[in-house]
Design a protein around this motif. Sequence first.
Motif, mmCIF file in Angstrom:
data_model
loop_
_atom_site.group_PDB
_atom_site.id
_atom_site.type_symbol
_atom_site.label_atom_id
_atom_site.label_comp_id
_atom_site.label_asym_id
_atom_site.label_seq_id
_atom_site.Cartn_x
_atom_site.Cartn_y
_atom_site.Cartn_z
ATOM 1 N N ALA A 143 0.914 -1.196 0.046
ATOM 2 C CA ALA A 143 0.170 0.188 0.078
ATOM 3 C C ALA A 143 1.063 1.168 0.033
ATOM 4 N N ASP A 144 1.950 1.219 0.870
ATOM 5 C CA ASP A 144 2.901 2.576 0.878
ATOM 6 C C ASP A 144 3.523 2.863 -0.469
ATOM 7 N N LYS A 145 3.514 1.855 -1.355
ATOM 8 C CA LYS A 145 4.474 2.347 -2.580
ATOM 9 C C LYS A 145 3.201 2.471 -3.798
ATOM 10 N N ILE A 146 1.997 1.959 -3.812
ATOM 11 C CA ILE A 146 1.157 2.018 -4.682
ATOM 12 C C ILE A 146 0.269 3.402 -4.135
ATOM 13 N N ALA A 147 -0.148 3.492 -3.030
ATOM 14 C CA ALA A 147 -0.984 4.609 -2.822
ATOM 15 C C ALA A 147 -0.677 5.977 -3.409
ATOM 16 N N PRO A 148 0.695 6.450 -3.452
ATOM 17 C CA PRO A 148 0.599 7.545 -4.310
ATOM 18 C C PRO A 148 0.812 7.664 -5.592
ATOM 19 N N LEU A 149 0.405 6.561 -6.445
ATOM 20 C CA LEU A 149 0.565 6.426 -7.678
ATOM 21 C C LEU A 149 -0.799 6.951 -8.261
ATOM 22 N N PRO A 150 -0.647 7.816 -9.495
ATOM 23 C CA PRO A 150 -1.843 8.439 -9.992
ATOM 24 C C PRO A 150 -2.619 7.375 -10.640
ATOM 25 N N HIS A 151 -3.829 7.917 -10.779
ATOM 26 C CA HIS A 151 -4.983 6.933 -11.686
ATOM 27 C C HIS A 151 -4.917 7.670 -13.377
ATOM 28 N N PRO A 152 -5.202 6.713 -14.089
ATOM 29 C CA PRO A 152 -5.466 5.280 -14.013
ATOM 30 C C PRO A 152 -4.194 4.390 -13.747
ATOM 31 N N ARG A 153 -4.404 3.717 -12.653
ATOM 32 C CA ARG A 153 -3.277 2.633 -12.461
ATOM 33 C C ARG A 153 -3.587 1.448 -13.422
ATOM 34 N N VAL A 154 -2.337 0.961 -14.174
ATOM 35 C CA VAL A 154 -2.511 0.093 -15.267
ATOM 36 C C VAL A 154 -1.633 -1.047 -14.990
ATOM 37 N N ALA A 155 -2.095 -2.165 -14.470
ATOM 38 C CA ALA A 155 -1.123 -3.431 -14.424
ATOM 39 C C ALA A 155 -1.031 -4.029 -15.680
ATOM 40 N N ASP A 184 1.082 7.495 -20.552
ATOM 41 C CA ASP A 184 1.609 9.075 -20.388
ATOM 42 C C ASP A 184 0.286 10.102 -20.675
ATOM 43 N N GLU A 185 -0.334 9.624 -22.002
ATOM 44 C CA GLU A 185 -1.488 10.368 -22.326
ATOM 45 C C GLU A 185 -2.386 10.538 -21.374
ATOM 46 N N LYS A 186 -2.797 9.548 -20.604
ATOM 47 C CA LYS A 186 -3.642 9.664 -19.390
ATOM 48 C C LYS A 186 -3.170 10.079 -17.986
ATOM 49 N N GLY A 187 -1.955 10.469 -18.140
ATOM 50 C CA GLY A 187 -1.342 10.750 -16.859
ATOM 51 C C GLY A 187 -1.520 9.803 -15.734
ATOM 52 N N GLY A 188 -1.396 8.507 -16.018
ATOM 53 C CA GLY A 188 -1.707 7.402 -15.178
ATOM 54 C C GLY A 188 -0.254 6.931 -14.754
ATOM 55 N N SER A 189 -0.124 5.628 -14.025
ATOM 56 C CA SER A 189 1.013 4.999 -13.564
ATOM 57 C C SER A 189 0.840 3.500 -13.817
ATOM 58 N N ARG A 209 12.424 1.459 -21.146
ATOM 59 C CA ARG A 209 11.528 2.363 -21.685
ATOM 60 C C ARG A 209 10.097 2.631 -20.781
ATOM 61 N N LEU A 210 10.007 1.862 -19.976
ATOM 62 C CA LEU A 210 8.553 1.978 -19.171
ATOM 63 C C LEU A 210 9.186 2.871 -17.555
ATOM 64 N N ALA A 211 10.319 2.853 -17.610
ATOM 65 C CA ALA A 211 10.938 3.446 -16.086
ATOM 66 C C ALA A 211 10.555 4.833 -15.858
ATOM 67 N N THR A 212 10.311 5.618 -17.141
ATOM 68 C CA THR A 212 10.380 6.931 -16.996
ATOM 69 C C THR A 212 8.823 7.494 -16.474
#
Length: 315
Positions: A143-155, A184-189, A209-212
């Motif tokens: 939870a501590d690592k995931i909670a700050p991530l912006p939506h939409p969150r994409v697994a 990136d276009e959606k502002g997600g994570s 390529r995804l680490a940014t």
Amino acid sequence: MSIWVVSDGRTGIENQSLGLAEAIADLAPATITRHVVRWKPAFDRLPSALKQPWMLQQGQHLLHAPPPDIWIASGRATLPLSVRMKGKTFVVQTQDPRWKHSAYDLIVAPEHDGLNGPNVLSITGSPHRITPERLKAAAPAFADKIAPLPHPRVAVMIGGTSKAFDLTLDHAALLADLIAETVDEKGGSLLVTFSRRTPLLPQTVMTQRLATLPGIIWDGAGENPLFAFLDAADHILVTEDSANMVTEAASTGKPVHVLPMVPLKPQAKFKRLHKALQDHGAARPFDGTLESWTYEPLRETARAARAILDAIAQR
């Protein structure tokens, strides 16, 4: 009840039996014990019909121990033992064993394999461990690592090389760029996991390529975050090479976007599976967007568990 989960120990194989066992335990009190079967290297590739217990490197004791109430096995390595256990316990084999179909009390087989018979239960995809309860139980550890991530969150669930598909370096780069551009276009994570079948170089290229983007890319170290990722995700992207992964994703009730791989041979079986998931409303080919939709989560593992208990009750 006592349930033995029997496999060669590989996670993707074992999870089929373990998922069925856990689904049974959700319906009736049961103890689950995991067992690994391995053959000595000199005999591992022998046909099942020729294998004898003395050829086992691990698991020989299973034939002599007091049998469980239910034996659930997955994978080619378990077949010679499953056949020998018939009559001593209720034997369940997952997938098409392709050998002695009548020698098991019940075969839980993927519908897309086209297997039929009086002891065959066809299900969409493969049995697995995904339930809403297990996903929620896994969430707090990350939870501590995931909670700050912006939506939409994409697994993102990336498979790899198999007899049917390949993940080349060029294709890995193409997929990574398409995923990155969309998120990136959606502002997600991103919440990314790789399969044990993912080749190292394609995995490295995709990671770079995804680490940014904001997110977590699991490198295989420490506890597997897949359940927590699926719990947190708004969308799930999964490569088309794995019946297990796409079925797991379709059991969440979240939009499942199927990523193309490089085909190595005709894909009739996978096409039947993906069509079934599309007809169910769970999955669609990834088109570079993150459209949302809803559907009834796939509950095939629970259906198979009820069928096993019903079959035992009727004996």
